[in-house]
Motif scaffolding. Structure first.
Motif, PDB file in Angstrom:
ATOM      1  N   ASN A   1      81.490  11.668 110.648  1.00 11.04           N
ATOM      2  CA  ASN A   1      80.928  10.690 111.177  1.00 11.04           C
ATOM      3  C   ASN A   1      81.084   9.938 111.715  1.00 11.04           C
ATOM      4  N   ALA A   2      81.887   9.489 111.931  1.00 11.10           N
ATOM      5  CA  ALA A   2      82.750   8.135 112.813  1.00 11.10           C
ATOM      6  C   ALA A   2      82.236   8.181 114.552  1.00 11.10           C
TER       7      ALA A   2
ATOM      8  N   ASP B   1      90.866   6.265 120.239  1.00 13.78           N
ATOM      9  CA  ASP B   1      90.125   6.154 118.169  1.00 13.78           C
ATOM     10  C   ASP B   1      91.277   5.268 117.444  1.00 13.78           C
ATOM     11  N   ILE B   2      92.689   5.565 117.980  1.00 15.04           N
ATOM     12  CA  ILE B   2      93.998   4.788 116.824  1.00 15.04           C
ATOM     13  C   ILE B   2      93.203   4.052 115.793  1.00 15.04           C
ATOM     14  N   SER B   3      92.216   2.905 116.105  1.00 14.78           N
ATOM     15  CA  SER B   3      92.796   2.291 114.770  1.00 14.78           C
ATOM     16  C   SER B   3      90.980   2.060 114.157  1.00 14.78           C
TER      17      SER B   3
ATOM     18  N   ILE C   1      90.236   4.868 108.819  1.00 20.05           N
ATOM     19  CA  ILE C   1      89.284   5.600 107.230  1.00 20.05           C
ATOM     20  C   ILE C   1      90.861   5.863 106.547  1.00 20.05           C
ATOM     21  N   MET C   2      91.775   5.773 106.946  1.00 17.58           N
ATOM     22  CA  MET C   2      92.833   6.411 106.306  1.00 17.58           C
ATOM     23  C   MET C   2      92.933   5.822 104.808  1.00 17.58           C
ATOM     24  N   ARG C   3      92.655   4.140 105.573  1.00 13.43           N
ATOM     25  CA  ARG C   3      92.755   3.424 104.562  1.00 13.43           C
ATOM     26  C   ARG C   3      91.650   3.148 103.453  1.00 13.43           C
TER      27      ARG C   3
ATOM     28  N   ASN D   1     103.669   9.261 119.413  1.00 22.86           N
ATOM     29  CA  ASN D   1     102.398   9.709 119.590  1.00 22.86           C
ATOM     30  C   ASN D   1     102.416  10.519 118.429  1.00 22.86           C
ATOM     31  N   VAL D   2     102.974   9.755 116.874  1.00 21.53           N
ATOM     32  CA  VAL D   2     102.386  10.079 115.314  1.00 21.53           C
ATOM     33  C   VAL D   2     102.540   9.052 114.694  1.00 21.53           C
ATOM     34  N   ARG D   3     101.597   9.243 114.230  1.00 21.02           N
ATOM     35  CA  ARG D   3     101.655   7.880 112.913  1.00 21.02           C
ATOM     36  C   ARG D   3     101.633   8.059 111.394  1.00 21.02           C
ATOM     37  N   GLU D   4     102.425   8.362 110.398  1.00 20.50           N
ATOM     38  CA  GLU D   4     102.668   9.267 109.952  1.00 20.50           C
ATOM     39  C   GLU D   4     101.854   7.868 108.143  1.00 20.50           C
ATOM     40  N   PHE D   5     101.251   8.381 106.855  1.00 23.10           N
ATOM     41  CA  PHE D   5     100.399   7.832 106.292  1.00 23.10           C
ATOM     42  C   PHE D   5     100.433   8.872 104.607  1.00 23.10           C
TER      43      PHE D   5
END
Length: 399
Positions: free
Chosen positions: A97-98, A134-136, A141-143, A155-159
């Motif tokens: 959707n984004a 599209d990082i930001s 969306i994750m928040r 090159n990776v972020r963990e949530f």
């Protein structure tokens, strides 16, 4: 842990001779099985093994209490997989959707190539590949889904979300409040341990889940990602046997997929690093599980391996699979073999045996978390630290 029993479990994936396997498996007592449960769970093979028993009509070869435990594990894992799948769909809907440029990685996308159905796999998190620009929007969306950023790599972020409590091995198959998502970013710096331009988002495939047509990697990129992932873990303490089995299953499932192997040939001919990862993954898989058929390109990647690397796999490949969690320090010898062959940086053994940096967090808390839970999380972190110290001291003493 009973190593002969662990070898017998591995053997069930190597042959169809149910009579021979039944005689071998049935020799072990309930006590031997109970002592081997931690390895069976940590290796990721428990539910795959149960499925294999059904296929070979060998349920009677193991003690009834063991069979009952495996069935309970499978039922719990089915429920956990269903819950994870709902999360998978929710995040995908928001990404679509984004208008985010992305693809689903690993997990659900590997069925039916690497496993016949998702509930056979003990999946712990979700993985996505996101375009760098599209990082930001991805973080927003994750928040919204309640996730906190807990780790940042090149090159990776963990949530993580639902962090009140610490996951433990005995609850491995149960539904738990903790959720984890890894967001991998596609850019010119490469992906995982491979320094190669990441252009996977330009050749995506798709698959339909319910009412959603979702982006996934092409077949060749899925295969190479498995090889790279396996190679990366072989260069560290712990490698799950299930990852190797899934790699083998992928090759078997696609043995007639000539288009796939032509594409793989194109990738390995362009990058020595990808060829190395594929060669290492293929050889260690062949050492541990039956692979009667190998596409020509995979045979070629094995032949191109530096001799010290091949010798390491032939000498230690099976020991890696049978190792108890959290693994071994044998990977240091692989790193040394790679560096001597000019295929990797020489790692300092002292830095690996006595790391100076704090280990990754295993709990997630915020200001809204109750004080008692934050204290419990801190105690869990301390316990995990001393667990790591015990692992290091044990390996040093053995060395």
């Amino acid at each position: 842990m009973n190593y002969r029993l662990a070898q017998a479990v591995i053997a069930t994936f190597q042959t169809e001779d149910s009579r021979m396997l039944g005689e071998r498996i049935s020799k072990f007592s309930y006590r031997a099985w109970k002592g081997t449960y931690p390895w069976l769970d940590a290796s990721g093979l428990a539910i795959y093994f149960l499925d294999r028993l059904h296929v070979l009509h060998m349920n009677d070869a193991i003690p009834p209490r063991v069979l009952l435990r495996l069935k309970k594990n499978a039922a719990d894992n089915q429920e956990k997989t269903n819950r994870l799948f709902e999360e998978f769909l929710k995040i995908n809907r928001d990404f679509k959707n984004a208008g985010i440029s992305y693809a689903n990685l690993k997990g659900f996308t590997l069925a039916p190539d690497a496993f016949s159905e998702a509930a056979l796999r003990c999946q712990l998190d979700l993985d996505f590949l996101i375009a760098n620009h599209d990082i930001s929007r991805c973080e927003q969306i994750m928040r919204r889904h309640g996730y906190l950023l807990t780790g940042i790599g090149s090159n990776v972020r963990e949530f993580k979300a639902g962090g009140e409590g610490t996951p433990c091995l005995r609850n491995l198959y149960k539904v738990k409040p903790q959720r984890c998502v890894e967001i991998h970013f596609a850019d010119d710096r490469g992906w995982d341990c491979i320094h190669f331009q990441d252009d996977r988002l330009f050749r995506l495939s798709s698959r339909r889940w319910r009412d959603l047509e979702l982006p996934i990697l092409s077949d060749s990129d899925k295969f190479i990602a498995q090889a790279v992932h396996l190679f990366k873990h072989l260069k560290g303490e712990w490698t799950r046997a299930a990852w190797i089995l899934e790699f083998v299953n992928f090759v078997k499932f696609n043995q007639e997929n000539h288009t796939l192997w032509i594409e793989v040939q194109r990738h390995v001919s362009k990058s020595e690093e990808i060829a190395l990862a594929v060669g290492v993954a293929t050889l260690v898989s062949r050492e541990n599980f039956a692979m009667p058929f190998l596409p020509e390109v995979l045979t070629w990647t094995i032949s191109q391996l530096p001799r010290p690397v091949s010798l390491w796999i032939e000498r230690y490949g099976k020991r890696i699979v049978l190792a108890k969690f959290p693994g071994t320090k044998l990977y240091l010898l692989l790193c040394r073999a790679l560096s001597h062959a000019g295929r990797g940086e020489l790692c300092e053994v002292s830095d690996k045996l006595f790391p100076l940096r704090r280990p990754a967090k295993i709990t997630v808390t915020n200001r809204e978390t109750r004080l008692s839970l934050r204290l419990r999380g801190a105690l869990d972190e301390i316990g995990y630290f001393f667990f790591g110290c015990a692992f290091t001291w044990n390996r040093v003493a053995v060395t």
